[in-house]
Design a protein around this motif. Sequence first.
Motif, PDB file in Angstrom:
ATOM      1  N   UNK A 223       0.828  -1.196   0.000  1.00  0.00           N
ATOM      2  CA  UNK A 223       0.000   0.000   0.000  1.00  0.00           C
ATOM      3  C   UNK A 223       0.868   1.254   0.000  1.00  0.00           C
ATOM      4  N   UNK A 224       0.609   2.132  -0.955  1.00  0.00           N
ATOM      5  CA  UNK A 224       1.363   3.372  -1.103  1.00  0.00           C
ATOM      6  C   UNK A 224       0.488   4.539  -0.651  1.00  0.00           C
ATOM      7  N   UNK A 225       0.979   5.348   0.244  1.00  0.00           N
ATOM      8  CA  UNK A 225       0.201   6.468   0.775  1.00  0.00           C
ATOM      9  C   UNK A 225       0.215   7.637  -0.214  1.00  0.00           C
ATOM     10  N   UNK A 226      -0.747   8.550  -0.094  1.00  0.00           N
ATOM     11  CA  UNK A 226      -0.763   9.733  -0.966  1.00  0.00           C
ATOM     12  C   UNK A 226       0.507  10.562  -0.864  1.00  0.00           C
ATOM     13  N   UNK A 227       1.094  10.617   0.321  1.00  0.00           N
ATOM     14  CA  UNK A 227       2.332  11.385   0.502  1.00  0.00           C
ATOM     15  C   UNK A 227       3.481  10.745  -0.264  1.00  0.00           C
ATOM     16  N   UNK A 228       3.552   9.407  -0.256  1.00  0.00           N
ATOM     17  CA  UNK A 228       4.618   8.709  -0.967  1.00  0.00           C
ATOM     18  C   UNK A 228       4.472   8.863  -2.485  1.00  0.00           C
ATOM     19  N   UNK A 229       3.238   8.899  -2.940  1.00  0.00           N
ATOM     20  CA  UNK A 229       2.988   9.008  -4.379  1.00  0.00           C
ATOM     21  C   UNK A 229       3.541  10.311  -4.939  1.00  0.00           C
ATOM     22  N   UNK A 230       3.512  11.373  -4.137  1.00  0.00           N
ATOM     23  CA  UNK A 230       3.944  12.688  -4.599  1.00  0.00           C
ATOM     24  C   UNK A 230       5.399  12.693  -5.053  1.00  0.00           C
ATOM     25  N   UNK A 231       6.197  11.772  -4.555  1.00  0.00           N
ATOM     26  CA  UNK A 231       7.619  11.721  -4.886  1.00  0.00           C
ATOM     27  C   UNK A 231       7.934  10.712  -5.987  1.00  0.00           C
ATOM     28  N   UNK A 232       6.918  10.138  -6.597  1.00  0.00           N
ATOM     29  CA  UNK A 232       7.124   9.110  -7.620  1.00  0.00           C
ATOM     30  C   UNK A 232       7.051   9.702  -9.024  1.00  0.00           C
ATOM     31  N   UNK A 233       7.610   8.953  -9.982  1.00  0.00           N
ATOM     32  CA  UNK A 233       7.495   9.305 -11.394  1.00  0.00           C
ATOM     33  C   UNK A 233       6.129   8.816 -11.881  1.00  0.00           C
ATOM     34  N   UNK A 234       5.263   9.740 -12.216  1.00  0.00           N
ATOM     35  CA  UNK A 234       3.885   9.399 -12.566  1.00  0.00           C
ATOM     36  C   UNK A 234       3.590   9.612 -14.057  1.00  0.00           C
TER      37      UNK A 234
END
Length: 419
Positions: A223-234
Amino acid sequence: MTLLHLAWKSFLNRKGTLLMMLLSISMSVVLLLGVDIIRQQAKEGFSSTVSSTDLIVGARSGQINLLLYSVFHIGNATNNIRWKSYEAISKDASVKWSIPLSLGDSHLGFRVLGTSSAYFQHYRYGAKQRLSFSQGQAFDGLFDVVIGSEVAKQLGYRLGSSVIIAHGMGNASLMKHDDKPFKVVGILQATGTPVDKTLIVSLAAIEAIHVDWKSGVQLPGSKVTPEQVLNMDLEPKQITAFMLGLNSRLSTFHLQRKINQYRNEPLMAILPGLALQELWGMFSFVEKALFAISALVVVSGVLGLLALLLSSLHERRREMAILRSVGARPIHILTLLILESLLVTVLSVALGVGVLYLVMLYAGTLIQDQFGVRLVIQSLSLWQWQLIAMVVAAGALAGLVPGYRAYRYSLADGMSIKL
Protein backbone atom coordinates in the motif's frame (compact mmCIF):
# COMPACT_ATOMS: atom_id res chain seq x y z
CA MET A 1 -71.01 42.76 -45.43
CA THR A 2 -68.29 40.41 -46.70
CA LEU A 3 -68.14 36.68 -46.02
CA LEU A 4 -64.95 37.14 -44.01
CA HIS A 5 -66.74 39.67 -41.79
CA LEU A 6 -69.60 37.20 -41.38
CA ALA A 7 -67.15 34.45 -40.47
CA TRP A 8 -65.58 36.69 -37.81
CA LYS A 9 -68.99 37.59 -36.38
CA SER A 10 -69.91 33.90 -36.29
CA PHE A 11 -66.65 33.17 -34.45
CA LEU A 12 -67.42 35.83 -31.83
CA ASN A 13 -70.96 34.51 -31.45
CA ARG A 14 -69.64 31.04 -30.60
CA LYS A 15 -66.32 32.11 -29.09
CA GLY A 16 -66.59 29.81 -26.06
CA THR A 17 -66.48 26.50 -27.90
CA LEU A 18 -64.27 27.76 -30.71
CA LEU A 19 -61.79 29.21 -28.21
CA MET A 20 -61.31 25.76 -26.68
CA MET A 21 -60.74 24.34 -30.14
CA LEU A 22 -58.33 27.18 -30.92
CA LEU A 23 -56.30 26.34 -27.80
CA SER A 24 -56.32 22.65 -28.72
CA ILE A 25 -55.02 23.22 -32.24
CA SER A 26 -52.47 25.82 -31.08
CA MET A 27 -51.01 23.33 -28.60
CA SER A 28 -50.85 20.80 -31.43
CA VAL A 29 -48.92 23.35 -33.50
CA VAL A 30 -46.57 24.01 -30.57
CA LEU A 31 -45.91 20.28 -30.32
CA LEU A 32 -45.43 19.82 -34.06
CA LEU A 33 -43.03 22.74 -34.50
CA GLY A 34 -41.41 22.21 -31.10
CA VAL A 35 -40.56 18.58 -31.86
CA ASP A 36 -39.15 19.58 -35.25
CA ILE A 37 -37.05 22.40 -33.76
CA ILE A 38 -35.78 20.19 -30.93
CA ARG A 39 -35.05 17.39 -33.43
CA GLN A 40 -33.17 19.77 -35.69
CA GLN A 41 -31.19 21.47 -32.94
CA ALA A 42 -30.54 18.18 -31.12
CA LYS A 43 -29.08 16.86 -34.37
CA GLU A 44 -26.90 19.96 -34.72
CA GLY A 45 -25.85 19.69 -31.06
CA PHE A 46 -25.13 15.98 -31.44
CA SER A 47 -23.08 16.61 -34.57
CA SER A 48 -21.05 19.20 -32.65
CA THR A 49 -20.61 17.23 -29.41
CA VAL A 50 -16.96 17.68 -30.18
CA SER A 51 -15.94 20.47 -32.57
CA SER A 52 -12.65 21.90 -33.83
CA THR A 53 -11.08 18.46 -33.38
CA ASP A 54 -9.62 17.18 -36.64
CA LEU A 55 -8.80 13.59 -35.66
CA ILE A 56 -9.51 11.16 -32.84
CA VAL A 57 -6.99 8.35 -32.45
CA GLY A 58 -7.46 5.05 -30.66
CA ALA A 59 -6.65 1.37 -30.88
CA ARG A 60 -7.70 -0.19 -34.18
CA SER A 61 -11.37 -1.14 -34.01
CA GLY A 62 -14.60 0.24 -35.51
CA GLN A 63 -15.18 3.94 -36.21
CA ILE A 64 -18.38 4.05 -34.13
CA ASN A 65 -16.81 2.15 -31.22
CA LEU A 66 -13.88 4.59 -31.07
CA LEU A 67 -16.26 7.55 -31.15
CA LEU A 68 -18.50 6.07 -28.43
CA TYR A 69 -15.82 5.45 -25.83
CA SER A 70 -13.63 8.49 -26.55
CA VAL A 71 -16.36 11.17 -26.87
CA PHE A 72 -19.52 9.70 -25.32
CA HIS A 73 -17.70 7.56 -22.71
CA ILE A 74 -19.83 4.54 -23.63
CA GLY A 75 -18.22 1.11 -23.74
CA ASN A 76 -14.53 0.34 -23.57
CA ALA A 77 -11.54 0.38 -25.86
CA THR A 78 -10.35 -2.85 -27.45
CA ASN A 79 -6.82 -1.94 -26.43
CA ASN A 80 -4.80 0.94 -25.03
CA ILE A 81 -2.19 3.13 -26.73
CA ARG A 82 1.42 3.28 -25.62
CA TRP A 83 2.45 6.67 -24.28
CA LYS A 84 5.48 6.70 -26.57
CA SER A 85 3.22 6.33 -29.60
CA TYR A 86 1.11 9.26 -28.40
CA GLU A 87 4.22 11.43 -27.94
CA ALA A 88 5.61 10.49 -31.36
CA ILE A 89 2.38 11.33 -33.22
CA SER A 90 1.83 14.53 -31.19
CA LYS A 91 5.26 15.77 -32.31
CA ASP A 92 4.32 15.48 -35.98
CA ALA A 93 4.87 18.77 -37.81
CA SER A 94 1.20 18.96 -38.86
CA VAL A 95 -0.12 18.68 -35.27
CA LYS A 96 -1.01 21.93 -33.52
CA TRP A 97 -2.30 20.48 -30.23
CA SER A 98 -3.20 17.13 -28.69
CA ILE A 99 -5.41 15.97 -25.83
CA PRO A 100 -4.65 12.58 -24.20
CA LEU A 101 -7.62 10.62 -22.81
CA SER A 102 -7.44 7.87 -20.21
CA LEU A 103 -10.63 5.99 -19.26
CA GLY A 104 -11.40 2.96 -17.15
CA ASP A 105 -12.38 4.23 -13.69
CA SER A 106 -15.68 5.57 -12.38
CA HIS A 107 -17.46 7.19 -9.46
CA LEU A 108 -21.02 6.10 -8.58
CA GLY A 109 -21.76 5.26 -12.21
CA PHE A 110 -20.13 8.37 -13.70
CA ARG A 111 -17.03 7.94 -15.86
CA VAL A 112 -13.69 9.33 -14.72
CA LEU A 113 -11.52 10.89 -17.43
CA GLY A 114 -7.79 11.29 -17.03
CA THR A 115 -6.33 14.01 -19.24
CA SER A 116 -4.01 17.02 -19.27
CA SER A 117 -4.59 20.76 -18.94
CA ALA A 118 -4.84 20.84 -22.75
CA TYR A 119 -8.37 19.45 -22.36
CA PHE A 120 -9.61 22.73 -20.87
CA GLN A 121 -7.64 24.79 -23.38
CA HIS A 122 -8.53 23.07 -26.65
CA TYR A 123 -11.66 20.96 -26.20
CA ARG A 124 -14.60 22.56 -28.03
CA TYR A 125 -18.27 21.68 -28.35
CA GLY A 126 -21.28 23.21 -30.11
CA ALA A 127 -20.37 26.31 -32.10
CA LYS A 128 -16.70 26.04 -31.08
CA GLN A 129 -17.54 26.85 -27.47
CA ARG A 130 -14.91 26.43 -24.77
CA LEU A 131 -15.47 24.69 -21.47
CA SER A 132 -16.19 27.21 -18.73
CA PHE A 133 -16.49 26.93 -14.97
CA SER A 134 -19.57 27.76 -12.95
CA GLN A 135 -17.43 27.42 -9.82
CA GLY A 136 -13.76 26.87 -9.09
CA GLN A 137 -11.00 26.17 -11.58
CA ALA A 138 -9.10 23.43 -13.41
CA PHE A 139 -7.14 20.81 -11.46
CA ASP A 140 -3.73 21.83 -10.19
CA GLY A 141 -2.87 19.42 -7.40
CA LEU A 142 -2.43 15.67 -7.88
CA PHE A 143 -5.69 14.74 -6.17
CA ASP A 144 -7.85 17.53 -7.57
CA VAL A 145 -10.95 16.66 -9.58
CA VAL A 146 -13.17 18.76 -11.85
CA ILE A 147 -16.77 17.57 -12.19
CA GLY A 148 -19.45 18.10 -14.83
CA SER A 149 -22.68 19.95 -14.07
CA GLU A 150 -24.79 16.78 -14.04
CA VAL A 151 -22.44 15.07 -11.58
CA ALA A 152 -22.69 18.05 -9.23
CA LYS A 153 -26.47 18.18 -9.56
CA GLN A 154 -27.21 14.49 -9.06
CA LEU A 155 -24.67 13.85 -6.29
CA GLY A 156 -25.00 17.23 -4.58
CA TYR A 157 -21.27 17.92 -4.73
CA ARG A 158 -19.77 21.34 -4.10
CA LEU A 159 -16.26 22.74 -4.04
CA GLY A 160 -14.24 20.87 -1.45
CA SER A 161 -16.38 17.70 -1.55
CA SER A 162 -14.46 14.44 -1.18
CA VAL A 163 -14.59 11.93 -4.05
CA ILE A 164 -13.56 8.27 -3.96
CA ILE A 165 -12.80 6.80 -7.38
CA ALA A 166 -13.65 3.16 -8.08
CA HIS A 167 -11.73 0.84 -10.37
CA GLY A 168 -13.76 -0.03 -13.46
CA MET A 169 -17.41 0.73 -14.04
CA GLY A 170 -20.42 0.10 -11.81
CA ASN A 171 -22.47 1.75 -9.09
CA ALA A 172 -21.55 -0.76 -6.43
CA SER A 173 -17.94 -1.58 -7.20
CA LEU A 174 -16.02 -3.00 -4.24
CA MET A 175 -12.65 -2.16 -5.81
CA LYS A 176 -12.29 1.44 -4.69
CA HIS A 177 -9.25 3.66 -4.41
CA ASP A 178 -10.45 4.82 -0.99
CA ASP A 179 -6.90 5.31 0.29
CA LYS A 180 -6.43 8.19 -2.14
CA PRO A 181 -9.47 10.51 -1.99
CA PHE A 182 -9.89 13.43 -4.37
CA LYS A 183 -11.17 16.93 -3.68
CA VAL A 184 -13.55 18.84 -5.98
CA VAL A 185 -11.82 22.02 -7.16
CA GLY A 186 -14.00 22.94 -10.12
CA ILE A 187 -17.56 22.52 -11.45
CA LEU A 188 -18.14 23.01 -15.18
CA GLN A 189 -21.01 24.89 -16.76
CA ALA A 190 -23.66 22.72 -18.42
CA THR A 191 -22.74 21.87 -22.01
CA GLY A 192 -25.43 19.40 -23.06
CA THR A 193 -22.64 16.92 -23.89
CA PRO A 194 -21.16 13.85 -22.11
CA VAL A 195 -18.79 16.25 -20.32
CA ASP A 196 -21.68 17.04 -17.94
CA LYS A 197 -21.57 13.46 -16.63
CA THR A 198 -17.81 13.18 -16.32
CA LEU A 199 -15.25 13.58 -13.54
CA ILE A 200 -11.95 14.94 -14.88
CA VAL A 201 -8.57 14.35 -13.24
CA SER A 202 -4.97 14.57 -14.40
CA LEU A 203 -3.14 11.69 -16.08
CA ALA A 204 -0.70 11.72 -13.17
CA ALA A 205 -3.64 11.16 -10.80
CA ILE A 206 -4.72 8.08 -12.80
CA GLU A 207 -1.20 6.71 -12.43
CA ALA A 208 -1.08 7.62 -8.73
CA ILE A 209 -4.18 5.63 -7.76
CA HIS A 210 -2.87 2.57 -9.64
CA VAL A 211 0.76 2.46 -8.47
CA ASP A 212 -0.04 -0.31 -5.98
CA TRP A 213 -2.52 -2.12 -8.25
CA LYS A 214 -1.99 -4.84 -10.81
CA SER A 215 -4.55 -6.45 -13.12
CA GLY A 216 -7.39 -4.62 -11.43
CA VAL A 217 -6.49 -5.74 -7.89
CA GLN A 218 -4.58 -3.94 -5.16
CA LEU A 219 -1.31 -5.74 -4.41
CA PRO A 220 -1.30 -7.11 -0.84
CA GLY A 221 1.27 -5.57 1.47
CA SER A 222 2.28 -2.82 -0.97
CA LYS A 223 0.00 0.00 0.00
CA VAL A 224 1.36 3.37 -1.10
CA THR A 225 0.20 6.47 0.77
CA PRO A 226 -0.76 9.73 -0.97
CA GLU A 227 2.33 11.39 0.50
CA GLN A 228 4.62 8.71 -0.97
CA VAL A 229 2.99 9.01 -4.38
CA LEU A 230 3.94 12.69 -4.60
CA ASN A 231 7.62 11.72 -4.89
CA MET A 232 7.12 9.11 -7.62
CA ASP A 233 7.49 9.30 -11.39
CA LEU A 234 3.89 9.40 -12.57
CA GLU A 235 4.38 9.58 -16.31
CA PRO A 236 1.69 7.36 -17.86
CA LYS A 237 2.68 4.18 -19.66
CA GLN A 238 -0.45 4.03 -21.78
CA ILE A 239 -3.65 5.93 -22.52
CA THR A 240 -7.02 5.07 -24.04
CA ALA A 241 -7.22 7.55 -26.94
CA PHE A 242 -6.26 11.08 -27.91
CA MET A 243 -7.62 14.03 -29.90
CA LEU A 244 -5.64 16.05 -32.42
CA GLY A 245 -5.96 19.58 -33.76
CA LEU A 246 -3.94 20.29 -36.90
CA ASN A 247 -2.24 23.37 -38.25
CA SER A 248 -4.05 22.95 -41.54
CA ARG A 249 -7.15 20.97 -42.51
CA LEU A 250 -5.36 20.11 -45.76
CA SER A 251 -3.08 17.71 -43.89
CA THR A 252 -5.96 15.80 -42.22
CA PHE A 253 -6.17 12.90 -44.66
CA HIS A 254 -2.40 12.61 -44.98
CA LEU A 255 -1.96 12.32 -41.21
CA GLN A 256 -4.97 9.98 -40.92
CA ARG A 257 -3.42 7.60 -43.45
CA LYS A 258 -0.06 7.87 -41.68
CA ILE A 259 -1.61 6.94 -38.32
CA ASN A 260 -3.65 4.08 -39.81
CA GLN A 261 -0.40 2.66 -41.19
CA TYR A 262 1.57 3.24 -37.97
CA ARG A 263 4.02 0.37 -37.63
CA ASN A 264 4.78 0.39 -33.89
CA GLU A 265 1.23 -0.62 -32.93
CA PRO A 266 -2.19 -0.93 -34.61
CA LEU A 267 -3.89 2.46 -34.43
CA MET A 268 -6.90 4.07 -36.05
CA ALA A 269 -7.64 7.75 -36.71
CA ILE A 270 -11.17 8.93 -37.46
CA LEU A 271 -12.77 12.20 -38.48
CA PRO A 272 -15.23 12.94 -35.65
CA GLY A 273 -17.67 14.88 -37.85
CA LEU A 274 -18.18 11.98 -40.25
CA ALA A 275 -18.40 9.47 -37.41
CA LEU A 276 -21.03 11.58 -35.62
CA GLN A 277 -23.15 11.78 -38.79
CA GLU A 278 -22.93 8.02 -39.22
CA LEU A 279 -23.94 7.46 -35.60
CA TRP A 280 -26.90 9.85 -35.87
CA GLY A 281 -28.06 8.02 -38.98
CA MET A 282 -28.38 4.86 -36.92
CA PHE A 283 -31.02 6.57 -34.77
CA SER A 284 -32.97 8.27 -37.58
CA PHE A 285 -36.02 6.13 -36.77
CA VAL A 286 -36.37 7.99 -33.46
CA GLU A 287 -36.81 11.41 -35.09
CA LYS A 288 -39.24 9.88 -37.60
CA ALA A 289 -41.28 8.42 -34.73
CA LEU A 290 -41.34 11.77 -32.91
CA PHE A 291 -42.51 13.56 -36.03
CA ALA A 292 -45.22 10.94 -36.61
CA ILE A 293 -46.51 11.34 -33.05
CA SER A 294 -46.67 15.15 -33.28
CA ALA A 295 -48.36 14.91 -36.71
CA LEU A 296 -51.01 12.61 -35.23
CA VAL A 297 -51.66 15.17 -32.49
CA VAL A 298 -52.26 17.84 -35.14
CA VAL A 299 -54.57 15.48 -37.05
CA SER A 300 -56.56 14.84 -33.87
CA GLY A 301 -56.88 18.62 -33.35
CA VAL A 302 -58.16 19.16 -36.89
CA LEU A 303 -60.58 16.25 -36.52
CA GLY A 304 -61.82 17.86 -33.31
CA LEU A 305 -62.46 21.07 -35.23
CA LEU A 306 -64.34 19.08 -37.87
CA ALA A 307 -66.45 17.36 -35.21
CA LEU A 308 -67.26 20.73 -33.62
CA LEU A 309 -68.34 22.26 -36.91
CA LEU A 310 -70.48 19.25 -37.78
CA SER A 311 -72.15 19.17 -34.37
CA SER A 312 -72.98 22.89 -34.53
CA LEU A 313 -74.22 22.68 -38.09
CA HIS A 314 -77.61 21.27 -37.08
CA GLU A 315 -78.12 24.17 -34.67
CA ARG A 316 -77.25 26.63 -37.42
CA ARG A 317 -79.59 25.32 -40.10
CA ARG A 318 -82.02 28.19 -39.51
CA GLU A 319 -79.12 30.64 -39.68
CA MET A 320 -78.11 29.15 -43.04
CA ALA A 321 -81.73 29.36 -44.29
CA ILE A 322 -81.98 33.03 -43.29
CA LEU A 323 -78.77 33.77 -45.17
CA ARG A 324 -80.22 32.00 -48.19
CA SER A 325 -83.46 33.97 -47.91
CA VAL A 326 -81.59 37.30 -48.08
CA GLY A 327 -79.80 36.32 -51.26
CA ALA A 328 -76.87 34.11 -50.25
CA ARG A 329 -76.20 31.34 -52.71
CA PRO A 330 -75.19 27.77 -51.73
CA ILE A 331 -71.59 28.55 -52.76
CA HIS A 332 -71.61 31.49 -50.31
CA ILE A 333 -72.66 29.15 -47.47
CA LEU A 334 -69.92 26.69 -48.43
CA THR A 335 -67.32 29.49 -48.53
CA LEU A 336 -68.54 30.91 -45.21
CA LEU A 337 -68.00 27.63 -43.32
CA ILE A 338 -64.60 27.08 -44.93
CA LEU A 339 -63.59 30.61 -43.92
CA GLU A 340 -64.72 29.96 -40.32
CA SER A 341 -62.58 26.81 -40.15
CA LEU A 342 -59.67 28.61 -41.82
CA LEU A 343 -59.98 31.53 -39.38
CA VAL A 344 -59.79 29.24 -36.36
CA THR A 345 -56.80 27.41 -37.85
CA VAL A 346 -54.87 30.57 -38.74
CA LEU A 347 -55.45 32.05 -35.27
CA SER A 348 -54.37 28.72 -33.74
CA VAL A 349 -51.16 28.67 -35.77
CA ALA A 350 -50.36 32.28 -34.84
CA LEU A 351 -50.98 31.55 -31.17
CA GLY A 352 -48.98 28.32 -31.33
CA VAL A 353 -45.96 29.99 -32.93
CA GLY A 354 -46.11 32.79 -30.36
CA VAL A 355 -46.26 30.33 -27.45
CA LEU A 356 -43.38 28.33 -28.94
CA TYR A 357 -41.09 31.35 -29.12
CA LEU A 358 -42.04 32.40 -25.58
CA VAL A 359 -41.11 28.92 -24.33
CA MET A 360 -37.79 29.05 -26.19
CA LEU A 361 -37.09 32.53 -24.82
CA TYR A 362 -37.92 31.94 -21.17
CA ALA A 363 -37.43 28.17 -20.73
CA GLY A 364 -34.46 27.61 -23.06
CA THR A 365 -31.91 27.59 -20.24
CA LEU A 366 -34.03 25.24 -18.13
CA ILE A 367 -34.45 22.84 -21.07
CA GLN A 368 -30.69 22.80 -21.65
CA ASP A 369 -29.94 22.17 -17.97
CA GLN A 370 -32.54 19.42 -17.62
CA PHE A 371 -32.38 17.68 -21.00
CA GLY A 372 -29.09 18.81 -22.51
CA VAL A 373 -30.76 20.34 -25.60
CA ARG A 374 -29.65 23.86 -26.40
CA LEU A 375 -32.47 25.84 -28.05
CA VAL A 376 -31.33 28.70 -30.23
CA ILE A 377 -34.00 31.27 -31.14
CA GLN A 378 -34.03 31.64 -34.91
CA SER A 379 -36.51 32.19 -37.71
CA LEU A 380 -38.61 29.26 -38.91
CA SER A 381 -37.04 27.15 -41.62
CA LEU A 382 -38.59 26.54 -45.03
CA TRP A 383 -39.66 23.05 -43.89
CA GLN A 384 -41.36 24.49 -40.80
CA TRP A 385 -43.24 27.03 -42.95
CA GLN A 386 -44.33 24.10 -45.10
CA LEU A 387 -45.60 22.33 -41.98
CA ILE A 388 -47.61 25.44 -41.06
CA ALA A 389 -49.03 25.59 -44.59
CA MET A 390 -50.10 21.95 -44.30
CA VAL A 391 -51.84 22.62 -40.97
CA VAL A 392 -53.69 25.62 -42.45
CA ALA A 393 -54.68 23.56 -45.51
CA ALA A 394 -55.93 20.77 -43.24
CA GLY A 395 -58.02 23.33 -41.32
CA ALA A 396 -59.56 24.60 -44.55
CA LEU A 397 -60.35 21.04 -45.63
CA ALA A 398 -61.98 20.43 -42.24
CA GLY A 399 -64.48 23.20 -43.09
CA LEU A 400 -65.17 21.64 -46.48
CA VAL A 401 -67.22 18.74 -45.06
CA PRO A 402 -69.78 20.77 -43.05
CA GLY A 403 -69.71 23.39 -45.81
CA TYR A 404 -70.72 20.79 -48.39
CA ARG A 405 -73.53 19.55 -46.15
CA ALA A 406 -74.79 23.10 -45.68
CA TYR A 407 -74.49 23.57 -49.44
CA ARG A 408 -76.90 20.66 -49.88
CA TYR A 409 -79.53 22.11 -47.51
CA SER A 410 -82.49 23.71 -49.21
CA LEU A 411 -84.09 26.96 -48.11
CA ALA A 412 -87.30 25.14 -47.08
CA ASP A 413 -85.23 22.62 -45.06
CA GLY A 414 -83.90 25.41 -42.86
CA MET A 415 -87.21 27.20 -42.46
CA SER A 416 -89.12 24.09 -41.43
CA ILE A 417 -87.09 23.36 -38.34
CA LYS A 418 -89.23 22.88 -35.27
CA LEU A 419 -88.05 24.85 -32.26
